[in-house]
Design an enzyme around this catalytic site. Structure first.
Site, PDB file in Angstrom:
ATOM      1  N   THR A   1      20.017 -16.595   3.411  1.00 50.76           N
ATOM      2  CA  THR A   1      19.704 -17.446   4.408  1.00 50.76           C
ATOM      3  C   THR A   1      20.585 -18.663   4.220  1.00 50.76           C
ATOM      4  OG1 THR A   1      17.491 -16.729   4.368  1.00 50.76           O
ATOM      5  CG2 THR A   1      17.637 -18.866   5.008  1.00 50.76           C
TER       6      THR A   1
ATOM      7  N   ASP B   1      22.701  -8.883   3.512  1.00 51.96           N
ATOM      8  CA  ASP B   1      21.053  -9.248   3.410  1.00 51.96           C
ATOM      9  C   ASP B   1      20.607  -8.862   2.227  1.00 51.96           C
ATOM     10  OD1 ASP B   1      18.089  -8.708   3.801  1.00 51.96           O
ATOM     11  OD2 ASP B   1      18.479 -10.068   5.726  1.00 51.96           O
TER      12      ASP B   1
ATOM     13  N   SER C   1      18.010  -7.891   1.042  1.00 48.74           N
ATOM     14  CA  SER C   1      17.019  -6.494   1.128  1.00 48.74           C
ATOM     15  C   SER C   1      17.867  -5.234   1.142  1.00 48.74           C
ATOM     16  CB  SER C   1      16.030  -6.481   2.393  1.00 48.74           C
ATOM     17  OG  SER C   1      16.658  -6.706   3.524  1.00 48.74           O
TER      18      SER C   1
ATOM     19  N   THR D   1      11.240 -14.155 -11.418  1.00 47.64           N
ATOM     20  CA  THR D   1      10.611 -13.411 -10.345  1.00 47.64           C
ATOM     21  C   THR D   1      10.409 -14.243  -9.239  1.00 47.64           C
ATOM     22  OG1 THR D   1       9.088 -11.800  -9.916  1.00 47.64           O
ATOM     23  CG2 THR D   1       8.378 -13.688 -11.185  1.00 47.64           C
TER      24      THR D   1
ATOM     25  N   GLN E   1       0.881  -5.632 -15.445  1.00 52.45           N
ATOM     26  CA  GLN E   1       0.817  -6.051 -14.373  1.00 52.45           C
ATOM     27  C   GLN E   1       0.681  -7.713 -14.105  1.00 52.45           C
ATOM     28  OE1 GLN E   1      -1.950  -4.094 -11.718  1.00 52.45           O
ATOM     29  NE2 GLN E   1      -1.471  -2.211 -12.861  1.00 52.45           N
ATOM     30  N   CYS E   2       0.266  -8.375 -15.284  1.00 55.11           N
ATOM     31  CA  CYS E   2      -0.206  -9.831 -15.366  1.00 55.11           C
ATOM     32  C   CYS E   2       1.307 -10.458 -15.165  1.00 55.11           C
ATOM     33  CB  CYS E   2      -0.648 -10.113 -16.557  1.00 55.11           C
ATOM     34  SG  CYS E   2      -2.390  -9.457 -16.812  1.00 55.11           S
TER      35      CYS E   2
END
Length: 355
Positions: free
Chosen positions: A11, A55, A57, A164, A290-291
Protein backbone atom coordinates in the site's frame (compact mmCIF):
# COMPACT_ATOMS: atom_id res chain seq x y z
CA UNK A 1 25.28 6.72 5.80
CA UNK A 2 24.41 4.62 2.75
CA UNK A 3 20.93 3.09 2.89
CA UNK A 4 19.35 0.71 0.39
CA UNK A 5 15.58 1.07 0.14
CA UNK A 6 13.94 -2.06 -1.27
CA UNK A 7 10.37 -1.69 -2.48
CA UNK A 8 8.71 -5.09 -2.78
CA UNK A 9 5.17 -3.74 -3.15
CA UNK A 10 2.31 -2.88 -0.85
CA UNK A 11 0.00 0.00 0.00
CA UNK A 12 2.77 2.46 0.82
CA UNK A 13 3.81 2.64 -2.83
CA UNK A 14 0.37 3.18 -4.31
CA UNK A 15 -1.08 6.21 -6.07
CA UNK A 16 -4.66 6.69 -7.22
CA UNK A 17 -5.30 6.47 -10.94
CA UNK A 18 -7.07 9.73 -11.84
CA UNK A 19 -9.25 8.03 -14.43
CA UNK A 20 -10.25 4.75 -12.74
CA UNK A 21 -9.84 5.67 -9.07
CA UNK A 22 -7.96 2.40 -8.50
CA UNK A 23 -4.72 2.25 -6.53
CA UNK A 24 -1.65 1.48 -8.63
CA UNK A 25 2.05 1.14 -7.82
CA UNK A 26 4.19 4.16 -8.61
CA UNK A 27 7.83 4.12 -9.64
CA UNK A 28 9.77 4.32 -6.39
CA UNK A 29 12.64 5.87 -8.27
CA UNK A 30 10.41 8.98 -8.01
CA UNK A 31 10.45 8.72 -4.23
CA UNK A 32 11.79 12.23 -3.70
CA UNK A 33 8.67 13.63 -5.37
CA UNK A 34 6.41 11.92 -2.81
CA UNK A 35 8.59 12.08 0.34
CA UNK A 36 10.98 15.03 -0.08
CA UNK A 37 11.61 15.11 3.69
CA UNK A 38 13.50 11.82 3.36
CA UNK A 39 16.37 13.57 1.66
CA UNK A 40 16.87 16.13 4.44
CA UNK A 41 18.26 13.38 6.71
CA UNK A 42 21.65 13.64 5.03
CA UNK A 43 21.95 9.98 4.00
CA UNK A 44 22.67 8.55 0.57
CA UNK A 45 19.61 6.50 -0.39
CA UNK A 46 19.45 4.10 -3.31
CA UNK A 47 16.24 2.36 -4.38
CA UNK A 48 15.74 -1.19 -5.61
CA UNK A 49 12.22 -2.01 -6.84
CA UNK A 50 10.82 -5.50 -7.35
CA UNK A 51 9.72 -5.89 -10.96
CA UNK A 52 6.82 -6.20 -10.88
CA UNK A 53 5.94 -5.10 -7.33
CA UNK A 54 4.31 -7.90 -5.31
CA UNK A 55 1.08 -7.61 -3.38
CA UNK A 56 1.97 -9.03 0.01
CA UNK A 57 -0.79 -11.66 -0.20
CA UNK A 58 1.10 -13.03 -3.24
CA UNK A 59 4.44 -13.13 -1.43
CA UNK A 60 6.09 -16.58 -1.54
CA UNK A 61 9.19 -18.22 -0.01
CA UNK A 62 10.94 -17.75 -3.37
CA UNK A 63 10.43 -13.99 -2.98
CA UNK A 64 11.98 -14.22 0.49
CA UNK A 65 15.04 -15.84 -1.02
CA UNK A 66 15.13 -13.17 -3.74
CA UNK A 67 15.03 -10.48 -1.07
CA UNK A 68 17.74 -12.24 0.94
CA UNK A 69 19.96 -12.38 -2.14
CA UNK A 70 19.45 -8.66 -2.89
CA UNK A 71 20.58 -7.80 0.65
CA UNK A 72 23.57 -10.15 0.57
CA UNK A 73 24.73 -8.87 -2.82
CA UNK A 74 24.59 -5.27 -1.59
CA UNK A 75 25.65 -5.99 1.98
CA UNK A 76 29.15 -4.48 1.88
CA UNK A 77 28.04 -1.29 0.09
CA UNK A 78 25.34 -0.19 2.53
CA UNK A 79 25.11 0.57 6.24
CA UNK A 80 21.47 -0.43 6.55
CA UNK A 81 18.44 -1.66 4.63
CA UNK A 82 14.80 -0.58 4.67
CA UNK A 83 12.27 -2.96 3.09
CA UNK A 84 8.90 -1.59 2.03
CA UNK A 85 6.36 -4.39 2.14
CA UNK A 86 2.61 -4.91 2.29
CA UNK A 87 1.31 -5.42 5.81
CA UNK A 88 -0.65 -8.65 5.30
CA UNK A 89 2.39 -10.96 5.21
CA UNK A 90 5.08 -8.62 6.52
CA UNK A 91 5.49 -10.63 9.74
CA UNK A 92 6.13 -13.80 7.70
CA UNK A 93 8.77 -12.15 5.51
CA UNK A 94 10.50 -10.45 8.44
CA UNK A 95 10.56 -13.74 10.36
CA UNK A 96 11.94 -15.62 7.36
CA UNK A 97 14.69 -13.05 6.76
CA UNK A 98 15.78 -13.30 10.41
CA UNK A 99 16.61 -16.98 9.76
CA UNK A 100 17.94 -16.47 6.23
CA UNK A 101 20.45 -13.80 7.27
CA UNK A 102 22.54 -15.56 9.96
CA UNK A 103 25.16 -13.44 11.68
CA UNK A 104 23.44 -10.20 10.63
CA UNK A 105 25.39 -7.13 11.77
CA UNK A 106 23.39 -4.39 10.04
CA UNK A 107 19.77 -3.20 10.34
CA UNK A 108 17.12 -4.66 8.05
CA UNK A 109 13.97 -2.71 8.87
CA UNK A 110 10.59 -3.54 7.35
CA UNK A 111 7.91 -0.92 7.14
CA UNK A 112 4.83 -0.05 5.13
CA UNK A 113 1.56 1.74 5.67
CA UNK A 114 -2.18 1.41 5.94
CA UNK A 115 -2.72 4.36 3.57
CA UNK A 116 -0.74 5.11 0.38
CA UNK A 117 2.15 7.54 0.82
CA UNK A 118 0.54 9.77 -1.83
CA UNK A 119 -2.51 10.46 0.39
CA UNK A 120 -2.64 13.40 2.77
CA UNK A 121 -3.45 11.37 5.89
CA UNK A 122 -0.93 8.62 5.16
CA UNK A 123 0.97 6.90 7.93
CA UNK A 124 3.54 5.87 5.34
CA UNK A 125 5.53 9.09 5.36
CA UNK A 126 6.41 8.96 9.06
CA UNK A 127 6.96 5.19 8.96
CA UNK A 128 9.38 5.49 6.05
CA UNK A 129 11.33 8.49 7.35
CA UNK A 130 11.78 7.01 10.82
CA UNK A 131 12.68 3.57 9.48
CA UNK A 132 15.47 5.12 7.40
CA UNK A 133 16.64 7.13 10.39
CA UNK A 134 16.77 3.98 12.54
CA UNK A 135 18.55 2.00 9.83
CA UNK A 136 21.27 4.64 9.80
CA UNK A 137 21.49 5.19 13.55
CA UNK A 138 24.66 4.20 15.42
CA UNK A 139 25.78 4.22 19.02
CA UNK A 140 28.64 6.23 20.50
CA UNK A 141 31.15 3.69 19.17
CA UNK A 142 29.75 3.77 15.64
CA UNK A 143 27.95 0.42 15.81
CA UNK A 144 24.43 0.05 14.37
CA UNK A 145 21.78 0.45 17.05
CA UNK A 146 19.58 -2.37 15.73
CA UNK A 147 21.67 -4.99 13.85
CA UNK A 148 18.74 -7.33 13.28
CA UNK A 149 15.55 -7.77 11.25
CA UNK A 150 12.85 -5.45 12.58
CA UNK A 151 9.44 -4.03 11.79
CA UNK A 152 8.81 -0.32 12.31
CA UNK A 153 5.18 0.75 12.53
CA UNK A 154 3.23 3.46 14.35
CA UNK A 155 6.18 4.78 16.37
CA UNK A 156 7.38 1.37 17.57
CA UNK A 157 10.35 -0.69 16.43
CA UNK A 158 9.62 -4.40 16.89
CA UNK A 159 11.71 -7.54 16.58
CA UNK A 160 10.65 -8.94 13.22
CA UNK A 161 10.30 -12.58 14.26
CA UNK A 162 8.25 -11.63 17.32
CA UNK A 163 5.70 -9.53 15.46
CA UNK A 164 2.22 -10.36 14.25
CA UNK A 165 -0.37 -8.25 12.47
CA UNK A 166 -3.21 -7.34 14.83
CA UNK A 167 -5.11 -4.60 13.04
CA UNK A 168 -6.38 -4.24 9.47
CA UNK A 169 -7.91 -0.81 10.08
CA UNK A 170 -5.82 1.22 12.54
CA UNK A 171 -2.31 2.53 12.06
CA UNK A 172 -1.06 0.32 14.93
CA UNK A 173 -0.97 -2.70 12.65
CA UNK A 174 1.65 -4.81 14.49
CA UNK A 175 2.45 -5.96 17.99
CA UNK A 176 4.96 -8.23 19.69
CA UNK A 177 2.83 -9.80 22.40
CA UNK A 178 5.64 -11.69 24.12
CA UNK A 179 8.51 -9.24 23.65
CA UNK A 180 8.88 -5.51 24.36
CA UNK A 181 9.48 -2.97 21.58
CA UNK A 182 13.13 -2.46 20.64
CA UNK A 183 12.61 1.30 20.41
CA UNK A 184 9.91 3.94 20.53
CA UNK A 185 9.82 7.11 18.45
CA UNK A 186 8.44 10.30 19.92
CA UNK A 187 10.21 13.61 20.07
CA UNK A 188 13.30 11.42 20.45
CA UNK A 189 14.02 7.83 19.45
CA UNK A 190 14.52 5.82 22.61
CA UNK A 191 16.23 2.45 22.21
CA UNK A 192 15.50 -0.18 24.81
CA UNK A 193 17.84 -2.77 26.33
CA UNK A 194 18.73 -5.54 25.83
CA UNK A 195 19.82 -5.31 22.21
CA UNK A 196 20.34 -6.97 19.82
CA UNK A 197 19.03 -10.44 19.05
CA UNK A 198 21.84 -12.95 19.36
CA UNK A 199 23.04 -13.61 15.79
CA UNK A 200 23.37 -17.13 14.46
CA UNK A 201 26.89 -18.40 14.94
CA UNK A 202 27.53 -16.15 17.96
CA UNK A 203 25.00 -17.76 20.27
CA UNK A 204 26.10 -19.22 23.60
CA UNK A 205 24.54 -22.40 22.18
CA UNK A 206 26.49 -22.68 18.96
CA UNK A 207 24.26 -23.38 15.99
CA UNK A 208 25.27 -26.31 13.79
CA UNK A 209 27.48 -24.96 11.01
CA UNK A 210 25.57 -27.02 8.46
CA UNK A 211 22.65 -24.61 8.84
CA UNK A 212 24.92 -21.94 7.40
CA UNK A 213 26.61 -24.16 4.82
CA UNK A 214 23.39 -25.59 3.41
CA UNK A 215 21.19 -22.53 3.71
CA UNK A 216 19.25 -22.60 0.43
CA UNK A 217 20.18 -20.10 -2.24
CA UNK A 218 17.56 -17.89 -3.81
CA UNK A 219 16.64 -17.59 -7.45
CA UNK A 220 15.48 -20.00 -10.12
CA UNK A 221 17.16 -23.36 -9.98
CA UNK A 222 19.09 -22.53 -6.81
CA UNK A 223 16.97 -24.22 -4.20
CA UNK A 224 13.75 -23.57 -2.34
CA UNK A 225 12.50 -23.48 1.21
CA UNK A 226 10.47 -26.43 2.45
CA UNK A 227 6.71 -25.84 2.36
CA UNK A 228 5.60 -29.40 3.23
CA UNK A 229 4.10 -28.09 6.46
CA UNK A 230 0.53 -27.76 7.74
CA UNK A 231 -0.88 -25.63 10.54
CA UNK A 232 -3.66 -27.36 12.51
CA UNK A 233 -5.76 -25.32 14.92
CA UNK A 234 -7.51 -27.43 17.54
CA UNK A 235 -11.09 -26.57 18.49
CA UNK A 236 -13.67 -28.11 20.84
CA UNK A 237 -15.39 -31.01 19.11
CA UNK A 238 -12.75 -31.51 16.43
CA UNK A 239 -13.10 -34.98 14.93
CA UNK A 240 -10.42 -37.51 14.08
CA UNK A 241 -11.59 -37.49 10.47
CA UNK A 242 -11.03 -33.76 10.11
CA UNK A 243 -7.67 -33.90 11.88
CA UNK A 244 -6.46 -36.87 9.83
CA UNK A 245 -7.48 -35.18 6.58
CA UNK A 246 -5.20 -32.24 7.35
CA UNK A 247 -2.13 -34.39 8.05
CA UNK A 248 -2.59 -37.05 5.38
CA UNK A 249 -0.32 -35.65 2.63
CA UNK A 250 2.47 -38.17 1.91
CA UNK A 251 5.09 -35.40 1.55
CA UNK A 252 4.25 -33.87 4.94
CA UNK A 253 7.33 -33.11 7.05
CA UNK A 254 6.03 -30.94 9.90
CA UNK A 255 2.83 -29.95 11.67
CA UNK A 256 2.35 -26.80 13.70
CA UNK A 257 -0.29 -27.68 16.29
CA UNK A 258 -2.09 -24.63 17.67
CA UNK A 259 -3.30 -25.74 21.09
CA UNK A 260 -5.22 -24.21 24.01
CA UNK A 261 -3.77 -22.15 26.85
CA UNK A 262 -0.25 -23.17 27.86
CA UNK A 263 -0.12 -25.96 25.27
CA UNK A 264 -3.08 -28.15 26.16
CA UNK A 265 -5.12 -30.45 23.93
CA UNK A 266 -8.17 -32.70 24.39
CA UNK A 267 -7.39 -36.03 26.08
CA UNK A 268 -8.77 -38.06 23.22
CA UNK A 269 -7.24 -41.46 22.41
CA UNK A 270 -7.63 -40.76 18.70
CA UNK A 271 -5.52 -37.59 18.94
CA UNK A 272 -2.67 -39.36 20.70
CA UNK A 273 -2.91 -42.16 18.16
CA UNK A 274 -2.69 -39.67 15.27
CA UNK A 275 0.31 -37.98 16.87
CA UNK A 276 2.08 -41.29 17.33
CA UNK A 277 1.40 -42.16 13.69
CA UNK A 278 2.96 -38.85 12.66
CA UNK A 279 6.03 -39.60 14.76
CA UNK A 280 6.33 -43.01 13.12
CA UNK A 281 6.25 -41.29 9.72
CA UNK A 282 9.09 -39.00 10.82
CA UNK A 283 6.85 -35.93 10.83
CA UNK A 284 7.82 -33.23 13.35
CA UNK A 285 4.91 -31.82 15.40
CA UNK A 286 5.45 -28.49 17.16
CA UNK A 287 3.11 -27.17 19.85
CA UNK A 288 2.31 -23.44 19.98
CA UNK A 289 -0.51 -21.75 21.84
CA UNK A 290 -3.51 -20.07 20.23
CA UNK A 291 -3.24 -17.33 22.87
CA UNK A 292 -1.72 -14.03 21.79
CA UNK A 293 0.36 -13.82 24.97
CA UNK A 294 2.03 -16.52 26.99
CA UNK A 295 4.07 -19.62 26.33
CA UNK A 296 3.68 -23.36 25.87
CA UNK A 297 4.66 -25.18 29.08
CA UNK A 298 4.38 -28.85 28.21
CA UNK A 299 4.01 -31.01 31.29
CA UNK A 300 2.38 -28.33 33.41
CA UNK A 301 -0.98 -30.05 32.95
CA UNK A 302 -1.82 -33.68 32.22
CA UNK A 303 -3.25 -32.67 28.83
CA UNK A 304 0.08 -31.28 27.63
CA UNK A 305 2.17 -34.00 29.30
CA UNK A 306 0.49 -36.57 27.06
CA UNK A 307 1.52 -34.53 24.01
CA UNK A 308 5.10 -34.51 25.25
CA UNK A 309 5.01 -38.28 25.61
CA UNK A 310 3.77 -38.51 22.01
CA UNK A 311 6.89 -36.72 20.80
CA UNK A 312 5.41 -33.25 20.30
CA UNK A 313 8.02 -30.47 20.45
CA UNK A 314 7.30 -27.34 22.54
CA UNK A 315 7.31 -24.09 20.58
CA UNK A 316 7.52 -21.97 23.74
CA UNK A 317 6.32 -18.39 23.07
CA UNK A 318 6.86 -18.42 19.30
CA UNK A 319 4.43 -16.73 16.96
CA UNK A 320 3.07 -19.07 14.34
CA UNK A 321 4.62 -16.88 11.65
CA UNK A 322 8.07 -17.34 13.17
CA UNK A 323 7.61 -21.07 13.74
CA UNK A 324 6.40 -21.63 10.19
CA UNK A 325 9.31 -19.79 8.59
CA UNK A 326 11.85 -21.34 10.97
CA UNK A 327 10.65 -24.80 9.95
CA UNK A 328 10.74 -23.84 6.27
CA UNK A 329 14.41 -22.89 6.58
CA UNK A 330 15.56 -25.76 8.81
CA UNK A 331 13.76 -28.44 6.79
CA UNK A 332 15.45 -27.14 3.64
CA UNK A 333 18.88 -27.70 5.18
CA UNK A 334 20.85 -30.94 5.18
CA UNK A 335 19.87 -31.85 8.73
CA UNK A 336 18.46 -34.96 10.35
CA UNK A 337 15.08 -34.93 12.09
CA UNK A 338 16.81 -34.93 15.48
CA UNK A 339 19.03 -32.01 14.48
CA UNK A 340 16.02 -29.99 13.31
CA UNK A 341 14.25 -30.64 16.62
CA UNK A 342 17.36 -29.59 18.54
CA UNK A 343 17.47 -26.28 16.67
CA UNK A 344 13.73 -25.72 17.13
CA UNK A 345 14.34 -25.77 20.88
CA UNK A 346 17.00 -23.05 20.56
CA UNK A 347 16.59 -19.34 20.00
CA UNK A 348 18.36 -18.82 16.68
CA UNK A 349 17.54 -15.14 16.16
CA UNK A 350 15.72 -14.03 19.30
CA UNK A 351 12.44 -15.63 18.16
CA UNK A 352 11.64 -17.58 21.34
CA UNK A 353 12.29 -17.54 25.05
CA UNK A 354 13.26 -21.17 25.78
CA UNK A 355 12.13 -22.69 29.07
Amino acid sequence: MNILLIYTGGTIGMVQNAETGALESFDFQQLQQHVPELYTLGHHIDVHTFQPPIDSSDMTPDHWLQLRDIILEAYDRYDGFVVLHGTDTMAFTASALSFLLPGLTKPVIFTGSQLPVSQVRTDGRENLITAVEMAADTDAEGHPRVPEVCIYFERKLLRGNRATKINAEGFNAFRTHNFPPLATAGTHIIYKAPLPATPLGESPQQVDERVLQHSPKGGAGRGHLCTDIVVVTLFPGMSEEMFAAQVSAPALRAVILRTFGSGNAPQRPWLLNQLNLLRQRGVIVVNITQCDEGSVEMGRYQTSRLLLEAGVVPGYDSTWEAMLTKLMVLLACDLSREEVISLLLQSLAGEITPS
